[in-house]
Design a protein around this motif. Structure first.
Motif, PDB file in Angstrom:
ATOM      1  N   TRP A   1       2.363  25.071 -18.985  1.00  0.00           N
ATOM      2  CA  TRP A   1       1.359  25.676 -19.856  1.00  0.00           C
ATOM      3  C   TRP A   1       0.207  26.338 -19.110  1.00  0.00           C
ATOM      4  N   PHE A   2       0.008  25.976 -17.853  1.00  0.00           N
ATOM      5  CA  PHE A   2      -1.154  26.477 -17.124  1.00  0.00           C
ATOM      6  C   PHE A   2      -0.731  27.120 -15.813  1.00  0.00           C
ATOM      7  N   SER A   3      -1.643  27.867 -15.244  1.00  0.00           N
ATOM      8  CA  SER A   3      -1.368  28.522 -13.962  1.00  0.00           C
ATOM      9  C   SER A   3      -1.276  27.472 -12.854  1.00  0.00           C
ATOM     10  N   PRO A   4      -0.647  27.846 -11.740  1.00  0.00           N
ATOM     11  CA  PRO A   4      -0.541  26.900 -10.625  1.00  0.00           C
ATOM     12  C   PRO A   4      -1.905  26.443 -10.099  1.00  0.00           C
ATOM     13  N   ILE A   5      -2.865  27.340 -10.070  1.00  0.00           N
ATOM     14  CA  ILE A   5      -4.196  26.969  -9.567  1.00  0.00           C
ATOM     15  C   ILE A   5      -4.848  25.957 -10.500  1.00  0.00           C
ATOM     16  N   ILE A   6      -4.790  26.203 -11.801  1.00  0.00           N
ATOM     17  CA  ILE A   6      -5.370  25.267 -12.776  1.00  0.00           C
ATOM     18  C   ILE A   6      -4.636  23.934 -12.725  1.00  0.00           C
ATOM     19  N   SER A   7      -3.325  23.982 -12.623  1.00  0.00           N
ATOM     20  CA  SER A   7      -2.522  22.750 -12.575  1.00  0.00           C
ATOM     21  C   SER A   7      -2.884  21.920 -11.348  1.00  0.00           C
ATOM     22  N   PHE A   8      -2.962  22.569 -10.189  1.00  0.00           N
ATOM     23  CA  PHE A   8      -3.274  21.827  -8.975  1.00  0.00           C
ATOM     24  C   PHE A   8      -4.718  21.331  -8.994  1.00  0.00           C
ATOM     25  N   ALA A   9      -5.628  22.152  -9.486  1.00  0.00           N
ATOM     26  CA  ALA A   9      -7.037  21.733  -9.585  1.00  0.00           C
ATOM     27  C   ALA A   9      -7.164  20.527 -10.508  1.00  0.00           C
ATOM     28  N   THR A  10      -6.382  20.507 -11.565  1.00  0.00           N
ATOM     29  CA  THR A  10      -6.398  19.363 -12.485  1.00  0.00           C
ATOM     30  C   THR A  10      -5.942  18.095 -11.768  1.00  0.00           C
ATOM     31  N   LEU A  11      -4.902  18.216 -10.952  1.00  0.00           N
ATOM     32  CA  LEU A  11      -4.438  17.050 -10.189  1.00  0.00           C
ATOM     33  C   LEU A  11      -5.528  16.544  -9.249  1.00  0.00           C
ATOM     34  N   LEU A  12      -6.194  17.457  -8.569  1.00  0.00           N
ATOM     35  CA  LEU A  12      -7.269  17.051  -7.665  1.00  0.00           C
ATOM     36  C   LEU A  12      -8.409  16.365  -8.428  1.00  0.00           C
ATOM     37  N   MET A  13      -8.751  16.902  -9.593  1.00  0.00           N
ATOM     38  CA  MET A  13      -9.827  16.291 -10.388  1.00  0.00           C
ATOM     39  C   MET A  13      -9.427  14.909 -10.888  1.00  0.00           C
ATOM     40  N   ILE A  14      -8.176  14.760 -11.267  1.00  0.00           N
ATOM     41  CA  ILE A  14      -7.711  13.445 -11.708  1.00  0.00           C
ATOM     42  C   ILE A  14      -7.737  12.466 -10.537  1.00  0.00           C
ATOM     43  N   PHE A  15      -7.268  12.911  -9.373  1.00  0.00           N
ATOM     44  CA  PHE A  15      -7.207  12.011  -8.231  1.00  0.00           C
ATOM     45  C   PHE A  15      -8.601  11.621  -7.741  1.00  0.00           C
ATOM     46  N   PHE A  16      -9.472  12.604  -7.550  1.00  0.00           N
ATOM     47  CA  PHE A  16     -10.781  12.321  -6.973  1.00  0.00           C
ATOM     48  C   PHE A  16     -11.850  12.005  -8.018  1.00  0.00           C
ATOM     49  N   GLY A  17     -11.616  12.367  -9.264  1.00  0.00           N
ATOM     50  CA  GLY A  17     -12.619  12.163 -10.307  1.00  0.00           C
ATOM     51  C   GLY A  17     -12.441  10.889 -11.107  1.00  0.00           C
ATOM     52  N   THR A  18     -11.407  10.138 -10.796  1.00  0.00           N
ATOM     53  CA  THR A  18     -11.163   8.855 -11.469  1.00  0.00           C
ATOM     54  C   THR A  18     -11.045   7.768 -10.408  1.00  0.00           C
ATOM     55  N   ASN A  19     -10.649   6.602 -10.800  1.00  0.00           N
ATOM     56  CA  ASN A  19     -10.442   5.511  -9.848  1.00  0.00           C
ATOM     57  C   ASN A  19      -9.112   5.619  -9.105  1.00  0.00           C
ATOM     58  N   MET A  20      -8.361   6.680  -9.354  1.00  0.00           N
ATOM     59  CA  MET A  20      -7.033   6.795  -8.753  1.00  0.00           C
ATOM     60  C   MET A  20      -7.085   6.796  -7.227  1.00  0.00           C
ATOM     61  N   ALA A  21      -8.050   7.487  -6.645  1.00  0.00           N
ATOM     62  CA  ALA A  21      -8.152   7.528  -5.176  1.00  0.00           C
ATOM     63  C   ALA A  21      -8.378   6.117  -4.632  1.00  0.00           C
ATOM     64  N   PHE A  22      -9.181   5.334  -5.311  1.00  0.00           N
ATOM     65  CA  PHE A  22      -9.458   3.958  -4.871  1.00  0.00           C
ATOM     66  C   PHE A  22      -8.233   3.076  -5.011  1.00  0.00           C
ATOM     67  N   TYR A  23      -7.547   3.187  -6.139  1.00  0.00           N
ATOM     68  CA  TYR A  23      -6.426   2.297  -6.396  1.00  0.00           C
ATOM     69  C   TYR A  23      -5.150   2.699  -5.698  1.00  0.00           C
ATOM     70  N   SER A  24      -5.098   3.923  -5.193  1.00  0.00           N
ATOM     71  CA  SER A  24      -3.880   4.328  -4.474  1.00  0.00           C
ATOM     72  C   SER A  24      -4.158   4.506  -3.001  1.00  0.00           C
TER      73      SER A  24
ATOM     74  N   LEU B   1       0.825  -1.208   0.000  1.00  0.00           N
ATOM     75  CA  LEU B   1       0.000   0.000   0.000  1.00  0.00           C
ATOM     76  C   LEU B   1       0.859   1.258   0.000  1.00  0.00           C
ATOM     77  N   LEU B   2       1.945   1.234   0.746  1.00  0.00           N
ATOM     78  CA  LEU B   2       2.841   2.388   0.772  1.00  0.00           C
ATOM     79  C   LEU B   2       3.439   2.634  -0.610  1.00  0.00           C
ATOM     80  N   SER B   3       3.797   1.569  -1.310  1.00  0.00           N
ATOM     81  CA  SER B   3       4.341   1.740  -2.661  1.00  0.00           C
ATOM     82  C   SER B   3       3.299   2.385  -3.572  1.00  0.00           C
ATOM     83  N   ASP B   4       2.037   1.993  -3.433  1.00  0.00           N
ATOM     84  CA  ASP B   4       0.979   2.609  -4.237  1.00  0.00           C
ATOM     85  C   ASP B   4       0.879   4.100  -3.951  1.00  0.00           C
TER      86      ASP B   4
END
Length: 166
Positions: free
Chosen positions: A143-166, A122-125
């Motif tokens: 290419w994007f502002s820090p706010i857009i870049s960070f918001a994109t990361l949050l959307m990828i993490f919470f808006g996909t299966n990434m939160a479940f699999y990691s 789990l730690l490796s994940d």
């Protein structure tokens, strides 16, 4: 370092601390459900090679049947895992740390599937998820502002299966 990059670094650090905190509080490694199904097959190379010295899976350890090791058989009758060993290479540093801990511990079995191994998996994940998001964020900052870049990361993490699999 410009102010935008500083915002991104601080926001990402806070995000990582929250994830690590959740990881610590949730204690998901106490669940026997972590090393199951496909994960078992990707991970199987490590205990088979370094604990059981049986990469051909000829002398099945009882724990393998509990973990549902589904092995395929080739025309010559040899057993093999249908998954590639790529993830085992990524799991390896964590596996070796867990194995060293289990060997010196009186509490845990050094069988490749006890609690230290699940914790390490789990730690490796978590580590690889955070590394991947960090590098993606740094790429997005080109290419994007820090706010857009960070918001994109949050959307990828919470808006996909990434939160479940990691």
């Amino acid at each position: 370092m410009n102010q935008g990059s500083s915002f991104f670094n601080r926001a990402f650090l806070l995000f990582a601390i929250v994830l690590i905190g959740f990881f610590s509080v949730a204690k998901l490694w106490k669940s026997p459900k972590v090393v199951e199904w496909d994960v078992t097959l990707y991970y199987s190379y490590l205990p088979a090679t370094f604990i059981y010295n049986d990469l051909k899976f000829e002398n099945r350890a009882p724990i393998w049947d509990e973990k549902l090791f589904f092995l395929n058989t080739d025309d010559a009758g040899n057993k093999y895992v249908k998954m590639t060993s790529g993830l085992a290479y990524l799991y390896a540093p964590f596996f070796f740390s867990a194995h060293a801990f289990a060997l010196i511990s009186d509490t845990y079995e050094a069988d490749g599937f006890s609690e230290p191994y699940v914790f390490a998996l789990l730690l490796s994940d978590l580590v690889f998820a955070l590394l991947g998001l960090w590098f993606l964020g740094k790429l997005l900052l080109r290419w994007f502002s820090p706010i857009i870049s960070f918001a994109t990361l949050l959307m990828i993490f919470f808006g996909t299966n990434m939160a479940f699999y990691s």
